[in-house]
Design a protein around this motif. Structure first.
Motif, PDB file in Angstrom:
ATOM      1  N   LEU A  62       0.823  -1.218   0.000  1.00 52.93           N
ATOM      2  CA  LEU A  62       0.000   0.000   0.000  1.00 52.93           C
ATOM      3  C   LEU A  62       0.857   1.269   0.000  1.00 52.93           C
ATOM      4  O   LEU A  62       0.458   2.296  -0.536  1.00 52.93           O
ATOM      5  N   GLU A  63       2.031   1.155   0.596  1.00 55.19           N
ATOM      6  CA  GLU A  63       2.979   2.265   0.595  1.00 55.19           C
ATOM      7  C   GLU A  63       3.363   2.647  -0.834  1.00 55.19           C
ATOM      8  O   GLU A  63       3.430   3.823  -1.175  1.00 55.19           O
ATOM      9  N   PHE A  64       3.630   1.613  -1.631  1.00 61.52           N
ATOM     10  CA  PHE A  64       3.982   1.825  -3.049  1.00 61.52           C
ATOM     11  C   PHE A  64       2.853   2.556  -3.773  1.00 61.52           C
ATOM     12  O   PHE A  64       3.063   3.532  -4.495  1.00 61.52           O
ATOM     13  N   LEU A  65       1.631   2.087  -3.540  1.00 61.42           N
ATOM     14  CA  LEU A  65       0.469   2.691  -4.195  1.00 61.42           C
ATOM     15  C   LEU A  65       0.246   4.123  -3.712  1.00 61.42           C
ATOM     16  O   LEU A  65       0.017   5.048  -4.504  1.00 61.42           O
ATOM     17  N   ASP A  67       2.379   6.208  -2.373  1.00 57.64           N
ATOM     18  CA  ASP A  67       3.448   7.080  -2.850  1.00 57.64           C
ATOM     19  C   ASP A  67       3.122   7.588  -4.256  1.00 57.64           C
ATOM     20  O   ASP A  67       3.268   8.776  -4.557  1.00 57.64           O
ATOM     21  N   ALA A  68       2.635   6.683  -5.110  1.00 57.46           N
ATOM     22  CA  ALA A  68       2.304   7.068  -6.489  1.00 57.46           C
ATOM     23  C   ALA A  68       1.139   8.058  -6.516  1.00 57.46           C
ATOM     24  O   ALA A  68       1.150   9.037  -7.283  1.00 57.46           O
ATOM     25  N   MET A  69       0.147   7.831  -5.676  1.00 59.12           N
ATOM     26  CA  MET A  69      -1.027   8.720  -5.668  1.00 59.12           C
ATOM     27  C   MET A  69      -0.670  10.097  -5.103  1.00 59.12           C
ATOM     28  O   MET A  69      -1.115  11.119  -5.606  1.00 59.12           O
ATOM     29  N   SER A  71       2.271  11.503  -5.238  1.00 58.68           N
ATOM     30  CA  SER A  71       3.046  12.209  -6.265  1.00 58.68           C
ATOM     31  C   SER A  71       2.139  12.782  -7.343  1.00 58.68           C
ATOM     32  O   SER A  71       2.358  13.892  -7.819  1.00 58.68           O
ATOM     33  N   ALA A  72       1.119  12.015  -7.721  1.00 62.79           N
ATOM     34  CA  ALA A  72       0.209  12.479  -8.773  1.00 62.79           C
ATOM     35  C   ALA A  72      -0.607  13.681  -8.296  1.00 62.79           C
ATOM     36  O   ALA A  72      -0.726  14.690  -9.003  1.00 62.79           O
ATOM     37  N   VAL A  73      -1.147  13.585  -7.092  1.00 67.26           N
ATOM     38  CA  VAL A  73      -1.988  14.682  -6.585  1.00 67.26           C
ATOM     39  C   VAL A  73      -1.151  15.957  -6.392  1.00 67.26           C
ATOM     40  O   VAL A  73      -1.578  17.056  -6.768  1.00 67.26           O
ATOM     41  N   ALA A  75       1.564  16.698  -7.967  1.00 70.61           N
ATOM     42  CA  ALA A  75       1.896  17.185  -9.315  1.00 70.61           C
ATOM     43  C   ALA A  75       0.747  18.027  -9.861  1.00 70.61           C
ATOM     44  O   ALA A  75       0.956  19.123 -10.396  1.00 70.61           O
ATOM     45  N   PHE A 142      -7.197   5.343  -1.787  1.00 71.00           N
ATOM     46  CA  PHE A 142      -7.373   5.179  -3.229  1.00 71.00           C
ATOM     47  C   PHE A 142      -8.157   3.907  -3.541  1.00 71.00           C
ATOM     48  O   PHE A 142      -9.097   3.916  -4.330  1.00 71.00           O
ATOM     49  N   TYR A 147      -9.706   7.991  -6.778  1.00 76.11           N
ATOM     50  CA  TYR A 147      -8.767   9.103  -6.878  1.00 76.11           C
ATOM     51  C   TYR A 147      -9.293  10.405  -6.276  1.00 76.11           C
ATOM     52  O   TYR A 147      -8.555  11.133  -5.617  1.00 76.11           O
ATOM     53  N   GLU A 151      -7.454  12.636  -3.449  1.00 83.52           N
ATOM     54  CA  GLU A 151      -7.091  14.030  -3.691  1.00 83.52           C
ATOM     55  C   GLU A 151      -7.633  14.924  -2.561  1.00 83.52           C
ATOM     56  O   GLU A 151      -6.932  15.785  -2.034  1.00 83.52           O
TER      57      GLU A 151
END
Lengths: 248, 248
Positions: A62-65, A67-69, A71-73, A75, A142, A147, A151
């Motif tokens: 879940l950490e991996f997921l 982290d990606a979310m 970064s996206a938010v 960004a 998420f 998403y 956010e």
């Protein structure tokens, strides 16, 4: 299932009304749908849990997921917020926001560690557990809500209280100094009332109430006096922003 | 505005029915709302365009945004697709999928460069322009339609045609060899019909029709014969998967 049964069921899954469910509800600011995602986000690998297929149940995936979310938010936020910033600038600002140090601070301020399910005593965790759990929590949101909720949570818990372009750029060093400067110019009495506000995890917390003109304008709670004062000052600053912008 | 006016307006903004709009519509698989995001995604910095506030109009900021969205969508896909993969595995697989080389391949196969607005002749661009424009396009989709459409596009254009866990793990080296092996075992005649299928940008393309038992089973188009054959084979493989899984 009626409400009574729902709250007092003997099922091991924590339901509405349960301590874990309500703690998560409070942190999120909205109701979780499937509490199992959050249980996983707070399960340390030392608990050695496995699912029916033999896959380990803990927060690391879940950490991996998350982290990606995150970064996206971030960004998306920076893209909209700084129309003049080029790719290099945006990348640099995002790194500052999602730095390990900053994520640890976020997790610590939310006191996430108090909910962790682990066989290791919490003092044995390194500092990174705070940020790791924070990322895992974002991943759980998420999966649970999609998403848009992710956010929403990141806005509420990261962007609004902590992300400040002027400060990240080094243009504003301290909101406390801005507040003091303004109060002095305006000849308004101000007072930072600092007090202990500890959780039940042995971690020391400080609460701050900032009064201006003998009225409480903003409150904050953090793991250091300085940080709590700064958060309260930032809140006051944005509450007063229009006035201050005109006067400073 | 009636349809006639809408199509034949002299406004410089490309509208429904215009070449740019329709090319984007075809690439996306859904209608864009605000074509200006896509215009920006295809504008190279050499065009020296500025917006009303003096900020440069080109795809570089969108690249940053698209990269973040791509990473998030691929993270979500891998998380769900490989429940046994730990954090390290998921990170490694994602790096393979969003590698510069792979993104360039994606952009090249969609022939995105034909739509680029630039003052530099397209032969002068480096190889990375293909991937950069692809990322910028993803960023434009996010701004125009939100995360869900972004995800939909990435599924259609990245995950379905190119992402294959078995192959990324090195377990399947070539789908063509799987198809041939299966046809030989089943004593079914097969034929890869390769032909030139060029675009109007000077880039060479190859089309492939794969027939089994004298019926066309799958088609593909790519920048090399080998790649086109592999894509057609993968499509055939998944179409026949059940049969093949039983027999192989």
């Amino acid at each position: 299932m009626n409400v009574f049964k729902k709250i007092f069921t003997k099922n091991s899954r924590p339901l509405e009304g349960g301590i874990f469910f309500e703690a998560i509800h409070k942190i999120l600011g909205f109701k979780p749908n499937n509490i199992e995602f959050y249980q996983k986000a707070f399960t340390h690998r030392s608990s050695n849990k496995l699912d029916l297929k033999g896959n380990p149940i803990n927060y690391e995936r879940l950490e991996f997921l998350g982290d990606a979310m995150l970064s996206a938010v971030i960004a998306g936020h920076l893209f909209n917020e700084v129309p003049s910033g080029d790719e290099g600038y945006l990348t640099k600002m995002r790194s500052k926001i999602v730095s390990r140090e900053h994520l640890n601070e976020l997790g610590r301020d939310l006191n996430l560690i108090q909910l962790v399910n682990s066989k290791v005593p919490s003092q044995h965790f390194g500092d990174n557990i705070h940020g790791n759990i924070f990322e895992a929590l974002v991943g759980a949101i998420f999966l649970d809500k999609g998403y848009t909720y992710c956010e929403k949570f990141i806005y509420k818990r990261v962007i609004v209280p902590y992300v400040d372009i002027a400060k990240l750029e080094g243009k504003v060093i301290s909101y406390k100094s801005l507040v003091i400067e303004w109060c002095q110019k305006e000849k308004k009495p101000f007072h930072y009332d600092v007090y202990d506000d500890n959780g039940n995890d042995g971690q020391r917390y400080f609460g701050v109430k900032l009064s201006i003109d003998n009225k409480i304008i903003a409150k904050a709670r953090a793991t250091s006096k300085k940080k709590a004062e700064e958060i309260a000052s930032k809140r006051a600053f944005f509450a007063f922003q229009e006035k201050m912008d005109k006067k400073l």
